[in-house]
Design an enzyme around this catalytic site. Sequence first.
Site, short mmCIF file in Angstrom:
data_model
loop_
_atom_site.label_atom_id
_atom_site.label_comp_id
_atom_site.label_asym_id
_atom_site.label_seq_id
_atom_site.Cartn_x
_atom_site.Cartn_y
_atom_site.Cartn_z
N ASN A 31 -5.40 -1.02 8.63
CA ASN A 31 -4.17 -0.32 8.98
C ASN A 31 -4.37 0.47 10.27
OD1 ASN A 31 -1.83 1.17 9.11
ND2 ASN A 31 -2.19 2.34 7.24
N ALA A 55 0.84 -1.20 0.00
CA ALA A 55 0.00 0.00 0.00
C ALA A 55 0.88 1.25 0.00
CB ALA A 55 -0.91 0.00 1.22
N SER A 64 -0.07 3.04 10.95
CA SER A 64 0.62 4.17 10.32
C SER A 64 1.11 5.12 11.41
CB SER A 64 -0.34 4.92 9.38
OG SER A 64 0.24 6.15 8.98
#
Length: 360
Positions: free
Chosen positions: A170, A61, A173
Amino acid sequence: MLPTLFPLARPLLHALDAETAHGLTIRALSLLPRRAPPADDPRLAVTVLGRRFPNPVGLAAGFDKGAEVPDALLSLGFGFVEVGGVVPRPQPGNPRPRVFRLPADGAVINRFGLNSAGLDAVRARLEARRGRPGIVGVNIGANKDSSDRLADYVACTRALAGLVDVITVNVSSPNTPGLRDLQGEAFLDDLLARVVEARDGAGAPRPAAILLKIAPDIGLDALDAMTATAKRRGLDGLVVSNTTVARPASLTETATAREAGGLSGRPLFGPSTRLLAETFLRVGPDLPLVGVGGVDSADAAWAKLRAGARLVQLYSALVYAGPGLVGTIKRGLLAHMQREGVTDLAAVVGRDAAELAKAA
């Protein structure tokens, strides 16, 4: 064509700031005529997550955030492509400059902050490619100013579960304030329960596999809790790992290394591979793992498999080696298999996890 042109284009691209160069690359890919991916040697095929991947080398990604060019990327030889990160409402991310090359270290630092065209735009693009060949996943997150981040993940899951093969949650991050707090056990348990419920309730004929992407900076106690939660909530796999906030003493580009953001590329290989091996030792072969971090060669990809990965992903290495790296890695994996008398990559997975977990 792009792999052969990259050596000529690289000096020009690297003369530009990294984000501008990346935008030009996406534009160039969007102009390519659509073509089928090259056929892979059947020995590279991996059956996992309810799909048959033609090869284990995927694009991580962050490259195609808006799902603008997944088919062009598949045509470069990737076994799968992960688009995103995607958040429900469009958001600009952090101010520029927000991505920095560290060429002497084979590394990149980014602090994009989940800049995204938003769920509606990404959904429309994925809807438009429905029925095309190739395995495509999506990375989902939460808006920076969201009042209910769990609801953001649910909204993305519900909207995309029937349009992609894999949804990666996710929570790792480093560039969205508070996002990594969702890795805490109580938050994570609730989040994963709701995401799986949203996927199951979407009514897709072939629902997406749900993966969780974790940070490389967690301790082993936190890893214990996260893997237990993932198994309890019926996740299909884990992605190990995201970028790191650490700055290894080995970095050469010390001035650029002071930039805030997540570090990726070659310096991440060691810590992410150790964490991958530790994760495999906890989950065994029953919970598939995707190995990410510092994959810039066939040797690096092979090490990820030995540490426990069924699939691998790369991104930062493309900045320096270009798209020809994909074919180089696949040929190198076949050479490793030939040397070791292996006819199925599954025979290698996790073979050296105990040793690699202890690597300095």
